[in-house]
Each structure stands twice: as C-alpha cells, then as structure tokens.
Design an enzyme around this catalytic site. Sequence first.
Site, mmCIF file in Angstrom:
data_model
loop_
_atom_site.group_PDB
_atom_site.id
_atom_site.type_symbol
_atom_site.label_atom_id
_atom_site.label_comp_id
_atom_site.label_asym_id
_atom_site.label_seq_id
_atom_site.Cartn_x
_atom_site.Cartn_y
_atom_site.Cartn_z
ATOM 1 N N TYR A 191 0.872 -1.188 0.000
ATOM 2 C CA TYR A 191 0.000 0.000 0.000
ATOM 3 C C TYR A 191 0.905 1.233 0.000
ATOM 4 O O TYR A 191 1.571 1.533 0.999
ATOM 5 C CB TYR A 191 -0.899 0.042 1.242
ATOM 6 C CG TYR A 191 -1.965 -1.019 1.350
ATOM 7 C CD1 TYR A 191 -2.374 -1.769 0.245
ATOM 8 C CD2 TYR A 191 -2.607 -1.261 2.555
ATOM 9 C CE1 TYR A 191 -3.369 -2.736 0.354
ATOM 10 C CE2 TYR A 191 -3.614 -2.218 2.670
ATOM 11 C CZ TYR A 191 -3.979 -2.950 1.574
ATOM 12 O OH TYR A 191 -4.972 -3.899 1.691
ATOM 13 N N LEU A 201 -18.307 -1.407 2.902
ATOM 14 C CA LEU A 201 -19.099 -0.346 2.258
ATOM 15 C C LEU A 201 -18.975 -0.431 0.738
ATOM 16 O O LEU A 201 -19.265 0.540 0.037
ATOM 17 C CB LEU A 201 -18.623 1.029 2.734
ATOM 18 C CG LEU A 201 -18.681 1.275 4.244
ATOM 19 C CD1 LEU A 201 -18.249 2.691 4.573
ATOM 20 C CD2 LEU A 201 -20.090 1.004 4.775
ATOM 21 N N ARG A 205 -16.373 -0.264 -0.880
ATOM 22 C CA ARG A 205 -15.380 0.779 -1.171
ATOM 23 C C ARG A 205 -15.992 2.180 -1.220
ATOM 24 O O ARG A 205 -15.583 3.025 -2.020
ATOM 25 C CB ARG A 205 -14.633 0.436 -2.448
ATOM 26 C CG ARG A 205 -13.916 -0.912 -2.290
ATOM 27 C CD ARG A 205 -13.377 -1.431 -3.568
ATOM 28 N NE ARG A 205 -12.790 -2.741 -3.407
ATOM 29 C CZ ARG A 205 -11.522 -2.986 -3.104
ATOM 30 N NH1 ARG A 205 -10.693 -1.995 -2.910
ATOM 31 N NH2 ARG A 205 -11.080 -4.229 -3.011
ATOM 32 N N GLY A 206 -16.994 2.380 -0.410
ATOM 33 C CA GLY A 206 -17.613 3.703 -0.299
ATOM 34 C C GLY A 206 -18.939 3.791 -1.025
ATOM 35 O O GLY A 206 -19.764 4.643 -0.712
ATOM 36 N N LEU A 210 -21.585 2.081 -0.831
ATOM 37 C CA LEU A 210 -22.751 1.921 0.045
ATOM 38 C C LEU A 210 -22.955 3.107 0.998
ATOM 39 O O LEU A 210 -23.942 3.137 1.733
ATOM 40 C CB LEU A 210 -22.637 0.611 0.837
ATOM 41 C CG LEU A 210 -22.944 -0.649 0.007
ATOM 42 C CD1 LEU A 210 -22.468 -1.907 0.734
ATOM 43 C CD2 LEU A 210 -24.433 -0.753 -0.288
ATOM 44 N N PRO A 225 -15.629 -2.261 -11.587
ATOM 45 C CA PRO A 225 -16.856 -2.326 -12.391
ATOM 46 C C PRO A 225 -18.062 -1.639 -11.744
ATOM 47 O O PRO A 225 -18.849 -1.008 -12.441
ATOM 48 C CB PRO A 225 -17.101 -3.838 -12.542
ATOM 49 C CG PRO A 225 -15.738 -4.439 -12.438
ATOM 50 C CD PRO A 225 -14.992 -3.585 -11.448
HETATM 51 N N1 LIG Z 1 -7.302 -8.424 1.664
HETATM 52 C C1 LIG Z 1 -7.617 -7.708 0.620
HETATM 53 O O1 LIG Z 1 -7.543 -8.169 -0.525
HETATM 54 C C2 LIG Z 1 -8.054 -6.283 0.805
HETATM 55 C C3 LIG Z 1 -8.506 -5.542 -0.286
HETATM 56 C C4 LIG Z 1 -8.943 -4.235 -0.073
HETATM 57 C C5 LIG Z 1 -8.889 -3.678 1.198
HETATM 58 N N2 LIG Z 1 -8.421 -4.413 2.232
HETATM 59 C C6 LIG Z 1 -8.333 -3.826 3.593
HETATM 60 O O2 LIG Z 1 -9.632 -3.488 4.033
HETATM 61 C C7 LIG Z 1 -9.684 -2.106 4.387
HETATM 62 C C8 LIG Z 1 -11.053 -1.535 4.063
HETATM 63 O O3 LIG Z 1 -11.302 -1.752 2.694
HETATM 64 P P1 LIG Z 1 -12.107 -0.846 1.696
HETATM 65 O O4 LIG Z 1 -11.336 0.327 1.352
HETATM 66 O O5 LIG Z 1 -12.521 -1.756 0.633
HETATM 67 O O6 LIG Z 1 -13.286 -0.362 2.652
HETATM 68 P P2 LIG Z 1 -14.698 0.234 2.653
HETATM 69 O O7 LIG Z 1 -14.870 0.482 4.079
HETATM 70 O O8 LIG Z 1 -15.679 -0.565 1.885
HETATM 71 O O9 LIG Z 1 -14.555 1.621 1.826
HETATM 72 C C9 LIG Z 1 -13.767 2.663 2.330
HETATM 73 C C10 LIG Z 1 -14.060 3.941 1.579
HETATM 74 O O10 LIG Z 1 -15.431 4.283 1.711
HETATM 75 C C11 LIG Z 1 -15.604 5.704 1.793
HETATM 76 N N3 LIG Z 1 -16.451 6.006 2.976
HETATM 77 C C12 LIG Z 1 -17.577 6.731 2.977
HETATM 78 N N4 LIG Z 1 -18.135 6.753 4.177
HETATM 79 C C13 LIG Z 1 -17.383 6.035 4.982
HETATM 80 C C14 LIG Z 1 -17.450 5.681 6.354
HETATM 81 N N5 LIG Z 1 -18.432 6.076 7.145
HETATM 82 N N6 LIG Z 1 -16.481 4.915 6.865
HETATM 83 C C15 LIG Z 1 -15.486 4.475 6.077
HETATM 84 N N7 LIG Z 1 -15.367 4.770 4.747
HETATM 85 C C16 LIG Z 1 -16.304 5.544 4.208
HETATM 86 C C17 LIG Z 1 -14.215 6.294 1.877
HETATM 87 O O11 LIG Z 1 -13.878 6.774 0.583
HETATM 88 P P3 LIG Z 1 -13.624 8.348 0.320
HETATM 89 O O12 LIG Z 1 -12.690 8.774 1.425
HETATM 90 O O13 LIG Z 1 -13.053 8.423 -1.032
HETATM 91 O O14 LIG Z 1 -14.988 8.981 0.446
HETATM 92 C C18 LIG Z 1 -13.308 5.116 2.187
HETATM 93 O O15 LIG Z 1 -12.039 5.236 1.634
HETATM 94 C C19 LIG Z 1 -8.540 -1.464 3.615
HETATM 95 O O16 LIG Z 1 -8.110 -0.264 4.216
HETATM 96 C C20 LIG Z 1 -7.511 -2.550 3.668
HETATM 97 O O17 LIG Z 1 -6.817 -2.498 4.902
HETATM 98 C C21 LIG Z 1 -8.017 -5.706 2.063
#
Ligand SMILES: NC(=O)c1ccc[n+]([C@@H]2O[C@H](COP(=O)([O-])OP(=O)(O)OC[C@H]3O[C@@H](n4cnc5c(N)ncnc54)[C@H](OP(=O)(O)O)[C@@H]3O)[C@@H](O)[C@H]2O)c1
Length: 334
Positions: free
Chosen positions: A58, A208, A210-211, A213, A232
Amino acid sequence: MMQTTKLGRSGPVVRALGLGCMGMSPGVYGPADEAESLATIHAALDAGIDFLDTGDFYGMGHNEMLIRRALEGVPRDRVVISVKFGALRDPAGMFHGNDSRPAAVKNFLTYSLRRLGTDYIDIYRPARLDPAVPIEDTIGAIADMIRAGYIRHVGLSEVGVETIRRAHAVHPIADLQIEYSLMSRGIENKILPTTRELGIGITAYGVLSRGLLSGRLPPAGNKDDLRLARMPRFQEGNVERNSRLVEALRQIGNAKGASPAQLALAWVRSRGDDILPVIGARKRDQLKESLDALDLKLSVDDLARIDAAVSPALTAGTRYDAPQMAHLDSEAHA
Ligand SMILES: NC(=O)c1ccc[n+]([C@@H]2O[C@H](COP(=O)([O-])OP(=O)(O)OC[C@H]3O[C@@H](n4cnc5c(N)ncnc54)[C@H](OP(=O)(O)O)[C@@H]3O)[C@@H](O)[C@H]2O)c1
C-alpha cells in the site's frame, strides 16, 4: 466499552471494529491527506479500536511508515497489526503478480518490521495466493518466523476452501481477510462454512463496497482513484443502478436516524460474532459515522428489509475487474 471479537480459535481478541489503512496512502482511492490520516488513526485508538490492517505494497511502504508514525508513543501491545505481503510492484506503481516463496516471505517480513519500527507483527498474511508456490511452503515459512518470534499469528487473504484447508493443516489460521458486504456475499456459499468448521475468523473488508454503500461517490476525473479507473461497480451504467440501491437503503435508515453506510456496517456485524468488519475510514468524520453504527439496534424485520434492498443479485458489476477476478483463488474455489 466496545465489544470484542476473537479471531478464530488461535487468534487474538480484538475490539469489534477494525481500521483498514489502505486508503490513507496515495494512489488507491486518489490523494490522501497525511495529517487527517494520522488524526484518524489516533481517533480510532482513542475510541478503543485496536486492530489496524495494512499491506507492505500500500503506497509501496508508505502505509507501514504512516502507521509507524501514528503509533509513536503507543505501547506496542495496545495494537494488533495485520500485514499483507507478496504483491510485486514497480516504481510507477504497476502490479506484477505475487511472490510467496519462503525466502520472499522472510525478505518481505524483514522490510516490514523495519518500516513499522517493531520487532514483531501480530498477523502476517499473503495478500493473494501465489499460484507458483504451494501454500504449505508459504505457511511453513510464516510458521518458522512465528517460532523465531517475529510473527504472532498466521492469516490468509482472498483464498478459497481448498487453500484454507491446506494452509490450516500446516499451522492454525487466525483469520481469513476477504470482501463481504450487502453487495458481495460470495463467502456465504462454501468459505464461511469452512472457516466456521475449522475455527478461523473473518476480517471483512469492502464492507461499504469501497464507499459505494455510503452514497458518497468519489469525485469524477481522478486518475489515481482505482475505483473510477477499474472497479466495475463504479463504471457508467453500473454506478447509477447501484446508487439507486443505496437510495433504497437510505429510505430504511431515515426511519432509524441511520445513514446507508451505518446500515451496511451493522448488517455485516449482524452476520456472526466470528466476523470483524475492517472499515476503510480515512477521515475522522467517516470513522465517527462507523463507530456510531456500533450502537445501532436492528430488529429481525429491519435486517430483512436491508437484506432485500441491496443484494448481489441487484448489484451491477463484479467486485473486481475481470483480470483480477480471474486471479482470485476465493472466486475459483468459492
Ligand atoms: N485483503 C484484501 O484483498 C483487501 C482488499 C482491499 C482492502 N483491504 C483492507 O480493508 C480495508 C477496508 O477496505 P475498503 O477500502 O474496501 O473499505 P470500505 O470500508 O468498503 O470503503 C472505504 C471507503 O469508503 C468511503 N467512505 C464513505 N463513508 C465512509 C465511512 N463512514 N467509513 C469508512 N469509509 C467511508 C471512503 O472513501 P472516500 O474517502 O473516497 O470517500 C473510504 O475510503 C482497507 O483499508 C484494507 O486495509 C483488504
């Protein structure tokens, strides 16, 4: 006091919400604000969160160095640090597969320990299955490093049932990190029954989607935002359909004073005590929104309505693009 979750039979006990730090490094979800990222990690620790997830790739080391800065002065045993390794990158940030050979495991680990400024990592996991290396060899190398005191627990990421069983036979696995949300429920078929049978926890990411939701879409035109570039569900045609689902979620939440993001997070929490949501908050207001969701009380009827409003069948687009989907062991053996 926040509730706790035990990560599998062999893993640590952690607070019931984890923080994923990926988006705090530039080049994933567009630019990142270093000061706000540090403030968000500190706010998370102040609120009781103790599980921090990162990957050595990252920001090509940036994320680990950020966590090191955030943890200055914090007792080491106050946090559980989860690190993914194995993804190969170049200076331009392109990805070139994975390397999980035993020598690579020990090499990646050495650099992570240095960047994090710690002498052990709590949970160490290959980010993806390296198809050229038997999983037994990779897990065996991690187990060697556990015996040497550099790692506490073994984790997995985005692997399917056969790999989970083979890995667990070498060394007990604490948790499988995998995408799980209202929109992505593939793990419910075979993966979740398998982890439950073996006593392996789930660290759920993409809670979420990735945001998506949250109903707040990333600003258009940012080339560094992988969601706009490749994912996608964020592409034209799909994003409009998916946003309509989020509006349905908003209607349900309005009656309860809850946002769509809070309902999405509460839904994942309701799926089992073995599931730790790892939220990708990178700003303090996002973190607060997520923390407040922990107090949300949802009835069986509420959950059924949420369940029906946003489902994989209604969602437009897969969770990754086609080349990445093809490389996911978790999709091939779901
Ligand atoms: N193992 C794997 O393959 C893998 C893959 C991906 C991620 N991960 C890990 O999982 C973690 C979370 O993944 P994700 O980024 O997919 O997470 P997510 O929680 O689905 O989406 C995070 C994004 O949602 C937006 N957002 C809007 N409201 C929010 C709120 N209340 N709380 C949090 N986010 C909000 C933000 O984008 P904006 O700031 O742009 O608005 C934020 O960057 C990552 O940081 C990483 O450590 C693991």
